[in-house]
Design an enzyme around this catalytic site. Structure first.
Site, PDB file in Angstrom:
ATOM      1  N   LYS A 166      20.358   7.122   9.463  1.00 24.91           N
ATOM      2  CA  LYS A 166      19.679   5.749  10.163  1.00 24.91           C
ATOM      3  C   LYS A 166      18.027   6.276  10.472  1.00 24.91           C
ATOM      4  O   LYS A 166      18.458   6.529  11.358  1.00 24.91           O
ATOM      5  CB  LYS A 166      20.818   6.168  11.637  1.00 24.91           C
ATOM      6  CG  LYS A 166      20.987   4.357  11.859  1.00 24.91           C
ATOM      7  CD  LYS A 166      20.474   4.062  13.317  1.00 24.91           C
ATOM      8  CE  LYS A 166      19.233   4.281  14.284  1.00 24.91           C
ATOM      9  NZ  LYS A 166      17.384   3.817  14.164  1.00 24.91           N
ATOM     10  N   GLU A 220      15.993  17.182  18.736  1.00 18.11           N
ATOM     11  CA  GLU A 220      14.539  17.536  19.415  1.00 18.11           C
ATOM     12  C   GLU A 220      13.922  16.173  19.908  1.00 18.11           C
ATOM     13  O   GLU A 220      13.797  15.330  19.077  1.00 18.11           O
ATOM     14  CB  GLU A 220      14.014  17.523  16.985  1.00 18.11           C
ATOM     15  CG  GLU A 220      14.016  18.603  16.241  1.00 18.11           C
ATOM     16  CD  GLU A 220      13.927  19.865  16.282  1.00 18.11           C
ATOM     17  OE1 GLU A 220      13.344  19.471  17.346  1.00 18.11           O
ATOM     18  OE2 GLU A 220      14.907  20.256  15.584  1.00 18.11           O
ATOM     19  N   CYS A 241       5.376  14.888  18.091  1.00 19.07           N
ATOM     20  CA  CYS A 241       5.966  15.678  19.446  1.00 19.07           C
ATOM     21  C   CYS A 241       5.378  16.180  19.960  1.00 19.07           C
ATOM     22  O   CYS A 241       5.055  16.963  21.396  1.00 19.07           O
ATOM     23  CB  CYS A 241       7.125  15.539  19.276  1.00 19.07           C
ATOM     24  SG  CYS A 241       7.302  16.357  17.327  1.00 19.07           S
ATOM     25  N   GLU A 276       5.840  12.818  29.176  1.00 13.65           N
ATOM     26  CA  GLU A 276       5.120  12.819  27.507  1.00 13.65           C
ATOM     27  C   GLU A 276       4.394  11.232  26.821  1.00 13.65           C
ATOM     28  O   GLU A 276       4.396  10.134  27.870  1.00 13.65           O
ATOM     29  CB  GLU A 276       6.469  12.922  26.652  1.00 13.65           C
ATOM     30  CG  GLU A 276       5.830  12.799  25.259  1.00 13.65           C
ATOM     31  CD  GLU A 276       7.268  12.887  24.113  1.00 13.65           C
ATOM     32  OE1 GLU A 276       8.321  12.395  24.649  1.00 13.65           O
ATOM     33  OE2 GLU A 276       6.789  13.414  23.057  1.00 13.65           O
TER      34      GLU A 276
HETATM   35  P1  NAD Z   1      14.056   7.070  20.976  1.00 15.05           P
HETATM   36  O1  NAD Z   1      14.468   7.805  21.376  1.00 15.05           O
HETATM   37  O2  NAD Z   1      13.752   5.533  21.194  1.00 15.05           O
HETATM   38  O3  NAD Z   1      14.858   7.020  19.111  1.00 15.05           O
HETATM   39  C1  NAD Z   1      14.957   7.864  18.330  1.00 15.05           C
HETATM   40  C2  NAD Z   1      15.846   7.072  17.003  1.00 15.05           C
HETATM   41  O4  NAD Z   1      17.411   7.021  18.164  1.00 15.05           O
HETATM   42  C3  NAD Z   1      15.541   5.619  16.842  1.00 15.05           C
HETATM   43  O5  NAD Z   1      16.390   6.079  14.890  1.00 15.05           O
HETATM   44  C4  NAD Z   1      16.991   5.247  17.888  1.00 15.05           C
HETATM   45  O6  NAD Z   1      17.067   3.856  17.033  1.00 15.05           O
HETATM   46  C5  NAD Z   1      17.847   6.083  17.697  1.00 15.05           C
HETATM   47  N1  NAD Z   1      19.103   4.951  19.194  1.00 15.05           N
HETATM   48  C6  NAD Z   1      18.346   4.859  20.587  1.00 15.05           C
HETATM   49  N2  NAD Z   1      19.697   4.480  20.846  1.00 15.05           N
HETATM   50  C7  NAD Z   1      20.177   5.556  20.566  1.00 15.05           C
HETATM   51  C8  NAD Z   1      21.968   5.465  20.663  1.00 15.05           C
HETATM   52  N3  NAD Z   1      22.014   5.133  21.760  1.00 15.05           N
HETATM   53  N4  NAD Z   1      22.336   6.041  19.977  1.00 15.05           N
HETATM   54  C9  NAD Z   1      22.365   7.308  18.848  1.00 15.05           C
HETATM   55  N5  NAD Z   1      21.023   6.529  18.226  1.00 15.05           N
HETATM   56  C10 NAD Z   1      20.178   5.400  19.269  1.00 15.05           C
HETATM   57  O7  NAD Z   1      12.643   7.471  19.866  1.00 15.05           O
HETATM   58  P2  NAD Z   1      11.564   7.127  19.155  1.00 15.05           P
HETATM   59  O8  NAD Z   1      11.428   6.316  20.116  1.00 15.05           O
HETATM   60  O9  NAD Z   1      11.811   6.287  18.072  1.00 15.05           O
HETATM   61  O10 NAD Z   1      10.100   8.220  19.393  1.00 15.05           O
HETATM   62  C11 NAD Z   1       9.536   8.617  19.862  1.00 15.05           C
HETATM   63  C12 NAD Z   1      10.008   9.821  20.183  1.00 15.05           C
HETATM   64  O11 NAD Z   1      10.512  10.720  19.899  1.00 15.05           O
HETATM   65  C13 NAD Z   1       8.740  10.471  21.575  1.00 15.05           C
HETATM   66  O12 NAD Z   1      10.046  11.256  22.725  1.00 15.05           O
HETATM   67  C14 NAD Z   1       8.800  12.101  20.924  1.00 15.05           C
HETATM   68  O13 NAD Z   1       8.331  13.369  21.501  1.00 15.05           O
HETATM   69  C15 NAD Z   1      10.256  12.606  20.268  1.00 15.05           C
HETATM   70  N6  NAD Z   1       9.769  13.246  19.480  1.00 15.05           N
HETATM   71  C16 NAD Z   1      10.640  14.722  19.143  1.00 15.05           C
HETATM   72  C17 NAD Z   1       9.706  15.243  17.987  1.00 15.05           C
HETATM   73  C18 NAD Z   1      10.588  16.511  17.758  1.00 15.05           C
HETATM   74  O14 NAD Z   1      10.153  17.209  16.946  1.00 15.05           O
HETATM   75  N7  NAD Z   1      10.859  16.845  18.844  1.00 15.05           N
HETATM   76  C19 NAD Z   1       9.155  14.976  16.716  1.00 15.05           C
HETATM   77  C20 NAD Z   1       8.953  13.711  17.034  1.00 15.05           C
HETATM   78  C21 NAD Z   1       9.245  12.986  17.782  1.00 15.05           C
END
Ligand code: NAD
Length: 469
Positions: A172, A247, A284, A376
């Site tokens: 997804k 992650e 990230c 962040e």
């Molecule tokens: P997000 O947490 O809003 O969403 C990430 C994914 O999770 C999306 O596909 C979203 O649709 C899905 N999602 C949202 N709610 C959910 C739920 N309740 N159940 C299951 N899936 C759900 O994050 P974002 O805004 O897309 O990305 C930014 C964040 O990602 C930042 O905090 C960043 O640090 C983090 N990030 C971490 C890494 C790493 O490797 N550690 C890498 C890149 C980004």
């Protein structure tokens, strides 16, 4: 709406089938115009995809390493051949400047695939301890849930090691940037990946992500995204005691030690600024805290301001992904977010008329406990902090709920390595050490659990069995 990329079919069980969910518009953050329309998966589509992945699992798990490596090599070649197509899609959905779209968003994941195939061919799926035969067996069906910031890379680091291990996948992708994932599904299809081994079900986190997390037919959830959603996913996955890889967010520190000479100091500041502003600050591992000796704070401010001035919004600096994200980042541009003594040393750059841009911003004399130092930002905002000693610099760096990345700069390599060992993070770059596409990637503390990429990424989606003889 000319030149809109339309993706109305989902890739499930080796076929393109009409999606049963609502249509979703994809907006180019650089122009604020609709650049794509996708059809999302319905809950029935998710059920079909999980069933297909389950059915395909025994056959895929039984393939040889050589067979899996051959398919993955073909996938890699298709992506490399279509690099400009992928880069073009990522330019549209993320607003990434062309050079960044190619180098960061396509060439890096291709390098990760190469490194993972290499790791697969060396991976010890069986080993021995005394009278025990130790077997690494693929976990089963992996649900991969990915964020918008690196639309291809975040998918590749999950899906490729899982397929390498012999697991099957339901992906997804993020709703804001789903286009590259469709192109990746086409790459799997043309590479001859067997039906059901990879399935694509775009949709909201609340519906599709949540269903995958709860689904008894899913053995492991591999999630990249924000720490609050990661926490929620860990809770939901616990109901079926699924394995979870998380992650999550970061607040990485770049620590300049007292013995750095002027040349190294200048390099440290320049590379920290570049790293912090990469992808519009939306990575990230962004080095978003620069920690320097107290006596050199003015030198750091001057160098960082000069470096930041080179990131013109709309040219070298791309936009943020959405209007919501811009609003969020704008709340950190006031130096008060860095405490009462904090000052802006660079900001207020001219912005293009359209697009979700913010000025690259450097705020100095930041309080280590302030909102700016602790949260962040996920935008191009660098905080400079002063440390009275190298020990204090390490303490400030570790004063975080996160533990994802970090950097250390020092004249004495051994001393710098010793500081790297004291940082509570999953990655540390010493004196500009480059990203290694085969090295394990993941976080300490609330930056997550589990490791991706290469041999560690393969091991992360394996169960371990001990067979006594
Ligand atoms: P997000 O947490 O809003 O969403 C990430 C994914 O999770 C999306 O596909 C979203 O649709 C899905 N999602 C949202 N709610 C959910 C739920 N309740 N159940 C299951 N899936 C759900 O994050 P974002 O805004 O897309 O990305 C930014 C964040 O990602 C930042 O905090 C960043 O640090 C983090 N990030 C971490 C890494 C790493 O490797 N550690 C890498 C890149 C980004």
């Amino acid at each position: 709406m000319t030149d809109v990329q339309r993706e109305t079919a989902l890739y499930i069980d080796g076929r393109w089938v009409p999606g049963g969910g609502a249509d979703l518009e994809v907006v180019d953050p650089a122009t604020e115009e609709v650049t794509g329309v996708i059809t999302q998966a319905s809950t029935d589509d998710v059920e079909t995809a999980v069933a297909a992945a389950r059915a395909a699992f025994p056959g895929w798990a039984a393939t040889s390493v050589a067979e899996r490596a051959a398919v993955l090599r073909r996938v890699r070649d298709v992506i490399a051949e279509r690099a400009e197509v992928f880069a073009g899609l990522i330019q549209r959905e993320l607003g990434a400047p062309p050079k960044v779209a190619r180098a960061l968003h396509v060439d890096t994941p291709v390098a990760v695939i190469d490194a993972t195939i290499d790791a697969l061919e060396r991976f010890a799926f069986t080993s021995e301890i005394g009278n025990s035969l130790i077997r690494h067996e693929p976990v089963g069906v992996v649900a991969a849930i990915t964020p918008w910031n690196l639309p291809l890379h975040q998918v590749v680091v999950k899906v490729i090691p899982a397929l390498a291990a012999g697991a099957t996948v339901v992906l997804k992708p993020a709703g804001l940037t789903p286009l590259a994932a469709f192109e990746l599904a086409r790459a799997f299809d043309s590479a001859g990946l067997p039906a059901g081994v990879f399935n694509l079900v775009p949709g909201s986190g609340r519906v599709v992500g949540d269903l995958l997390t709860r689904h008894p037919g899913v053995d492991q959830v591999s999630f990249t995204g924000s720490t609050p959603v990661g926490r929620q996913i860990a809770g939901v996955a616990a109901e079926t005691l699924k394995r979870v890889t998380l992650e999550l967010g970061g607040k990485s520190a770049s620590v300049v030690l007292a013995d750095a000479d002027d040349e190294l100091f200048a390099k440290a500041v320049k590379i920290t600024v570049a790293n912090c502003f990469l992808n519009g600050g939306q990575t990230c591992t962004a080095l978003s805290r620069l920690i320097v000796p107290e006596s050199r704070i003015a030198q750091a401010e001057e160098l960082a301001a000069a470096a930041a001035a080179k990131y013109a919004p709309g040219a070298r600096l791309g936009p943020l992904v959405s209007a919501e994200q811009r609003k969020e980042v704008e709340s950190y541009l006031d130096p008060a977010s860095g405490g009462s003594d904090a000052v802006t040393v660079y900001g207020g750059a001219e912005l293009p008329e359209r697009g979700y841009y913010v000025s690259p911003t450097v705020i100095s004399r930041v309080d280590p406990d302030s909102r700016l130092a602790q949260e962040e930002v996920f935008g191009p905002v660098l905080a400079i902090l002063a440390a009275g000693s190298d020990d204090e610099a390490v303490a400030i760096a570790n004063n975080s709920i996160y533990g994802l990345g970090g950097a250390v700069w020092g004249a004495d390599d051994d001393a710098a390595l010793a500081v790297a060992a004291r940082l509570q993070t999953g990655q540390v770059d010493v004196n500009g050490g480059a990203f290694n596409p085969g090295a394990p990637f993941g976080g300490f503390k609330q930056s997550g659990t589990g490791r991706e990429i290469g041999a560690y990424g393969i091991a992360d989606v394996c169960e371990i069995k001990a067979v006594q003889r």
